[in-house]
Design a protein around this motif. Structure first.
Motif, mmCIF file in Angstrom:
data_model
loop_
_atom_site.group_PDB
_atom_site.id
_atom_site.type_symbol
_atom_site.label_atom_id
_atom_site.label_comp_id
_atom_site.label_asym_id
_atom_site.label_seq_id
_atom_site.Cartn_x
_atom_site.Cartn_y
_atom_site.Cartn_z
ATOM 1 N N PHE A 35 19.313 -9.610 -1.487
ATOM 2 C CA PHE A 35 19.817 -8.266 -1.703
ATOM 3 C C PHE A 35 19.056 -7.298 -0.816
ATOM 4 O O PHE A 35 17.971 -7.575 -0.349
ATOM 5 N N ASN A 38 22.813 -2.685 0.588
ATOM 6 C CA ASN A 38 24.135 -2.605 -0.036
ATOM 7 C C ASN A 38 24.065 -2.644 -1.560
ATOM 8 O O ASN A 38 25.068 -2.413 -2.226
ATOM 9 N N TRP A 39 22.911 -2.954 -2.114
ATOM 10 C CA TRP A 39 22.746 -3.093 -3.555
ATOM 11 C C TRP A 39 22.044 -1.866 -4.136
ATOM 12 O O TRP A 39 21.013 -1.966 -4.793
ATOM 13 N N GLN A 70 25.396 -2.276 -10.590
ATOM 14 C CA GLN A 70 26.210 -3.197 -9.786
ATOM 15 C C GLN A 70 26.724 -4.305 -10.699
ATOM 16 O O GLN A 70 26.030 -4.716 -11.619
ATOM 17 N N ALA A 72 26.551 -7.415 -10.822
ATOM 18 C CA ALA A 72 25.900 -8.613 -10.297
ATOM 19 C C ALA A 72 24.743 -9.016 -11.195
ATOM 20 O O ALA A 72 24.239 -8.209 -11.977
ATOM 21 N N ALA A 89 24.391 -13.020 -7.726
ATOM 22 C CA ALA A 89 25.828 -13.253 -7.728
ATOM 23 C C ALA A 89 26.581 -12.097 -8.361
ATOM 24 O O ALA A 89 26.188 -11.593 -9.410
ATOM 25 N N GLU A 91 30.933 -10.865 -7.879
ATOM 26 C CA GLU A 91 32.172 -11.087 -7.118
ATOM 27 C C GLU A 91 32.318 -10.132 -5.952
ATOM 28 O O GLU A 91 32.163 -8.938 -6.142
ATOM 29 N N TYR A 93 30.303 -11.814 -3.947
ATOM 30 C CA TYR A 93 29.019 -12.135 -3.331
ATOM 31 C C TYR A 93 28.276 -13.203 -4.116
ATOM 32 O O TYR A 93 28.256 -13.177 -5.349
ATOM 33 N N ARG A 94 27.645 -14.132 -3.402
ATOM 34 C CA ARG A 94 26.757 -15.115 -4.031
ATOM 35 C C ARG A 94 25.803 -15.645 -2.978
ATOM 36 O O ARG A 94 26.236 -16.177 -1.960
ATOM 37 N N GLU A 95 24.521 -15.471 -3.224
ATOM 38 C CA GLU A 95 23.488 -15.999 -2.334
ATOM 39 C C GLU A 95 22.440 -16.694 -3.177
ATOM 40 O O GLU A 95 22.096 -16.226 -4.265
#
Length: 135
Positions: A35, A38-39, A70, A72, A89, A91, A93-95
């Protein structure tokens, strides 16, 4: 939104929405950016949630928290021996990354301590968003 490193501030940054200090934590492990800018969230709450995440992992061996602003979640899971998997994670996004358990936990604890110490210096108040055991 313009980002500033709070460690470099002589006064509280003026970028506020409804009284919340907005910001982001940047976390990269190897080539994986989990992250970053953008977070954007209420940064005080986010660091409080990170302290809860670390405390929960140290207590239970696994932990999960959400971002305050967010859709997440951040999850920490053990990957023996001595490794930890961190997943961010939301939606779509997932890393995920794996690193040394104590290295990551210590880095998150130090980051939170530095943030809340600087917040205290700039405002004269302790971190209201802190809910972890070191609050």
């Amino acid at each position: 939104m313009e980002f500033v490193d709070i460690r470099d501030c002589a006064e509280l940054p003026r970028a506020r929405r409804g009284g919340d200090l907005l910001g982001a934590i940047e976390l990269t492990i190897g080539p994986v950016t989990l992250f970053g800018p953008n977070w954007v969230s209420d940064i005080e709450l986010l660091w409080g949630f990170v302290t809860d995440l670390v405390a929960g992992y140290r207590r239970d061996g696994r932990a999960e928290v959400g971002f305050p602003d967010q859709p997440a979640r951040i999850t920490l899971e053990p990957v023996p021996p001595g490794l930890i998997r961190i997943t961010v994670a939301g939606e779509p996004y997932r890393e995920t990354a794996v690193t040394g358990e104590e290295k990551l936990l210590s880095a998150l604890e130090v980051g939170a301590e530095e943030f809340f110490a600087k917040l205290l210096e700039l405002t004269g108040r302790s971190g209201a968003g802190r809910t972890g055991p070191s609050a």
